[in-house]
Design a protein around this motif. Structure first.
Motif, PDB file in Angstrom:
ATOM      1  N   LEU A 100       1.198  -1.163  -0.326  1.00  0.00           N
ATOM      2  CA  LEU A 100      -0.161   0.192   0.078  1.00  0.00           C
ATOM      3  C   LEU A 100       0.441   1.259  -0.205  1.00  0.00           C
ATOM      4  CD1 LEU A 100      -2.668  -1.333   2.856  1.00  0.00           C
ATOM      5  CD2 LEU A 100      -3.238  -0.914   0.487  1.00  0.00           C
ATOM      6  N   ALA A 101       1.746   1.712   0.723  1.00  0.00           N
ATOM      7  CA  ALA A 101       3.236   2.111   0.945  1.00  0.00           C
ATOM      8  C   ALA A 101       3.238   2.970  -0.569  1.00  0.00           C
ATOM      9  CB  ALA A 101       3.631   1.973   2.181  1.00  0.00           C
ATOM     10  N   GLY A 102       3.909   1.868  -1.359  1.00  0.00           N
ATOM     11  CA  GLY A 102       4.701   1.816  -2.722  1.00  0.00           C
ATOM     12  C   GLY A 102       3.877   1.872  -3.706  1.00  0.00           C
ATOM     13  N   MET A 103       2.603   1.679  -3.646  1.00  0.00           N
ATOM     14  CA  MET A 103       1.637   1.932  -4.712  1.00  0.00           C
ATOM     15  C   MET A 103       0.993   3.214  -4.246  1.00  0.00           C
ATOM     16  SD  MET A 103       0.475   0.075  -7.168  1.00  0.00           S
ATOM     17  CE  MET A 103      -0.474   0.791  -7.711  1.00  0.00           C
ATOM     18  N   ALA A 155      -6.397   7.383  -1.895  1.00  0.00           N
ATOM     19  CA  ALA A 155      -6.798   6.070  -1.416  1.00  0.00           C
ATOM     20  C   ALA A 155      -5.880   4.983  -1.518  1.00  0.00           C
ATOM     21  CB  ALA A 155      -7.726   5.513  -2.981  1.00  0.00           C
ATOM     22  N   PHE A 156      -5.108   5.064  -1.346  1.00  0.00           N
ATOM     23  CA  PHE A 156      -4.036   4.125  -1.391  1.00  0.00           C
ATOM     24  C   PHE A 156      -3.425   4.718   0.013  1.00  0.00           C
ATOM     25  CE2 PHE A 156      -3.626   2.877  -5.469  1.00  0.00           C
ATOM     26  CZ  PHE A 156      -3.890   0.952  -5.322  1.00  0.00           C
ATOM     27  N   VAL A 157      -3.333   5.683   0.625  1.00  0.00           N
ATOM     28  CA  VAL A 157      -2.599   5.985   1.424  1.00  0.00           C
ATOM     29  C   VAL A 157      -4.104   5.725   2.719  1.00  0.00           C
ATOM     30  CG1 VAL A 157      -3.027   8.639   2.098  1.00  0.00           C
ATOM     31  CG2 VAL A 157      -1.263   7.767   2.452  1.00  0.00           C
ATOM     32  N   ARG A 211      -5.905   3.946   3.082  1.00  0.00           N
ATOM     33  CA  ARG A 211      -5.833   1.979   3.155  1.00  0.00           C
ATOM     34  C   ARG A 211      -4.736   2.047   4.194  1.00  0.00           C
ATOM     35  NH1 ARG A 211      -6.269  -0.747  -3.186  1.00  0.00           N
ATOM     36  NH2 ARG A 211      -5.414  -2.796  -1.198  1.00  0.00           N
ATOM     37  N   TRP A 212      -4.234   2.645   3.588  1.00  0.00           N
ATOM     38  CA  TRP A 212      -2.446   2.207   4.154  1.00  0.00           C
ATOM     39  C   TRP A 212      -3.069   2.689   6.063  1.00  0.00           C
ATOM     40  CZ3 TRP A 212       2.615   5.227   3.335  1.00  0.00           C
ATOM     41  CH2 TRP A 212       3.476   4.752   3.830  1.00  0.00           C
ATOM     42  N   LEU A 213      -2.659   3.902   6.446  1.00  0.00           N
ATOM     43  CA  LEU A 213      -3.845   4.113   7.362  1.00  0.00           C
ATOM     44  C   LEU A 213      -4.745   3.349   8.131  1.00  0.00           C
ATOM     45  CD1 LEU A 213      -3.284   8.646   6.749  1.00  0.00           C
ATOM     46  CD2 LEU A 213      -2.579   6.880   8.336  1.00  0.00           C
ATOM     47  N   ALA A 214      -5.256   3.011   8.033  1.00  0.00           N
ATOM     48  CA  ALA A 214      -6.846   1.844   8.333  1.00  0.00           C
ATOM     49  C   ALA A 214      -5.672   0.661   8.861  1.00  0.00           C
ATOM     50  CB  ALA A 214      -7.395   1.408   7.033  1.00  0.00           C
ATOM     51  N   VAL A 215      -4.804   0.684   8.325  1.00  0.00           N
ATOM     52  CA  VAL A 215      -3.614  -0.611   8.730  1.00  0.00           C
ATOM     53  C   VAL A 215      -2.782  -0.338   9.914  1.00  0.00           C
ATOM     54  CG1 VAL A 215      -2.080  -2.602   8.348  1.00  0.00           C
ATOM     55  CG2 VAL A 215      -4.058  -1.974   6.512  1.00  0.00           C
ATOM     56  N   ALA A 216      -2.382   0.879   9.424  1.00  0.00           N
ATOM     57  CA  ALA A 216      -1.495   1.513  10.380  1.00  0.00           C
ATOM     58  C   ALA A 216      -1.929   2.999  10.682  1.00  0.00           C
ATOM     59  CB  ALA A 216       0.331   0.877   9.771  1.00  0.00           C
ATOM     60  N   PRO A 217      -2.655   3.284  11.411  1.00  0.00           N
ATOM     61  CA  PRO A 217      -3.052   4.661  11.598  1.00  0.00           C
ATOM     62  C   PRO A 217      -1.944   5.698  11.911  1.00  0.00           C
ATOM     63  CG  PRO A 217      -3.857   2.848  13.321  1.00  0.00           C
ATOM     64  CD  PRO A 217      -3.152   2.446  12.449  1.00  0.00           C
ATOM     65  N   ASP A 218      -0.887   4.622  13.333  1.00  0.00           N
ATOM     66  CA  ASP A 218       0.264   5.998  13.775  1.00  0.00           C
ATOM     67  C   ASP A 218       1.188   5.931  12.691  1.00  0.00           C
ATOM     68  OD1 ASP A 218      -1.864   6.617  16.213  1.00  0.00           O
ATOM     69  OD2 ASP A 218      -1.093   4.675  16.802  1.00  0.00           O
ATOM     70  N   GLU A 219       1.129   5.955  11.697  1.00  0.00           N
ATOM     71  CA  GLU A 219       2.109   5.456  11.170  1.00  0.00           C
ATOM     72  C   GLU A 219       2.937   6.299  10.867  1.00  0.00           C
ATOM     73  OE1 GLU A 219       5.623   4.652   8.927  1.00  0.00           O
ATOM     74  OE2 GLU A 219       4.584   2.659   9.562  1.00  0.00           O
TER      75      GLU A 219
END
Length: 269
Positions: free
Chosen positions: A198-201, A216-218, A220-228
C-alpha cells in the motif's frame, strides 16, 4: 530434502532493529521449529540454565534468536555457532550470523553469509528472499529481482506476498516502475491490507500526480497503520496538493501528536 525452519519477523518500517540500511524490506529470521514455517517461536528458558550446551540445534537457535532480539549480539553469536556445531551447515544458524553481522555494521560479511545460505539451498524461497533483500538494501536493486522471483517459485514458500512487496520496492529503486506497480498489485491481490505494498502504491501515485489514487491508497495504509508517521506525512501532502487544507491540517495534527515538532514533506518512494 528437509526444509530449514524459519520465523517471519517485521519490525515496523525497518527489517531489523538497528539495521537501517535494510530499510523496510522483509527479511525472515530463524526460529526453533524443526520443520515447516511458523510465525510464532516456542517459549524456552533463556536464562542460561537450559538449552545452551545440549547439542540441540533448534534450542540453541531459539536462544540465539532471543538474544538477538534483545540486542545481545555476542550471546546471540555464541548460540548460533553452537547451533552450527550441533548441525553443521545449518542455513538458519548462518542466517542468524548474517543478521548479527549486519547489526554490527558488517554489511559485506552479512551478504556473504546470506549468499552462501541461498546457494546451498537454491530452491528455498526463504533464503532467496533474504539474499534479495540484502542485495536491494546494498545498492544492487536490479540484481535482487531475480532472487525474489526465485522465492516466489518455491511452492513451499509460506508468504509470497512478502517477496512480491519486496520486489515492488526494489523494482522502483532499480528504475522499473512498471514492474514495481505489477509486483505491488500482485501483493495486494494476495493481501489487500499489506502495508508495504500500500505504501509503495500510494507513493508511486503521488509521484505521478495521481492524487485521488494516492489518497485512496494512503487511506487504506492508514487503516492498517493509523500511527505510521510516513503514512500521515504522505496523506498530509496529498491533501495539500488537492487543495484541501482542512484535511491536511488534520493529518498534520495527528503527526505532531505522535512526533511533536515541525513536520516535513514526505519522501516519495
Amino acid at each position: 530434502m528437509r526444509r530449514e525452519f524459519a520465523i517471519l519477523a517485521i519490525l515496523g518500517s525497518l527489517l531489523l532493529a538497528g539495521c537501517s540500511q535494510l530499510e523496510r524490506l522483509t527479511l525472515i529470521r530463524p526460529s526453533a521449529q524443526h520443520r515447516g514455517y511458523t510465525q510464532i517461536a516456542p517459549r524456552y528458558d533463556f536464562s542460561g540454565k537450559h538449552g545452551r550446551d545440549t547439542g540441540d540445534a533448534a534450542m540453541l537457535l531459539a536462544a540465539g534468536s532471543m538474544f538477538f532480539q534483545r540486542g545481545q549480539l555476542d550471546e546471540a553469536e555464541e548460540q548460533a555457532r553452537k547451533a552450527l556445531k550441533a548441525q553443521p551447515g545449518s542455513g538458519d544458524a548462518n542466517t542468524l550470523l548474517g543478521l548479527i553481522a549486519d547489526a554490527r555494521g558488517d554489511a559485506a560479511g552479512a551478504g556473504l553469509l546470506f549468499r552462501s545460505v541461498a546457494d546451498a539451498a537454491p530452491a528455498n524461497g526463504v533464503y532467496a528472499n533474504n539474499y534479495g533483500a540484502w542485495l536491494c538494501a546494498n545498492g544492487r536493486a536490479a540484481e535482487s529481482l531475480d532472487w525474489f522471483d526465485r522465492a516466489m517459485a518455491d511452492p513451499a514458500y509460506p508468504t509470497p506476498v512478502r517477496a512480491l512487496a519486496n520486489a515492488g520496492d526494489c523494482a522502483r529503486k532499480a528504475g522499473q516502475p512498471v514492474r514495481a506497480e505489477a509486483s505491488w498489485r500482485a501483493a495486494l491481490a494476495l493481501d489487500a491490507t499489506h502495508p508495504q505494498a500500500l505504501a509503495g502504491m500510494a507513493a508511486m501515485a503521488f509521484a505521478q500526480g495521481e492524487y485521488l489514487e494516492a489518497r485512496a491508497f494512503v487511506e487504506r495504509w492508514l487503516a492498517v497503520a493509523p500511527d505510521e508517521p510516513a503514512a500521515l506525512q504522505l496523506a498530509m501532502q496529498v491533501e495539500e496538493k488537492r487543495g484541501d487544507n482542512v484535511a491536511a491540517s488534520r493529518y498534520r495534527s495527528r503527526l505532531q501528536a505522535i512526533s511533536p515538532g515541525p513536520t516535513t514533506a514526505p519522501r516519495t518512494q
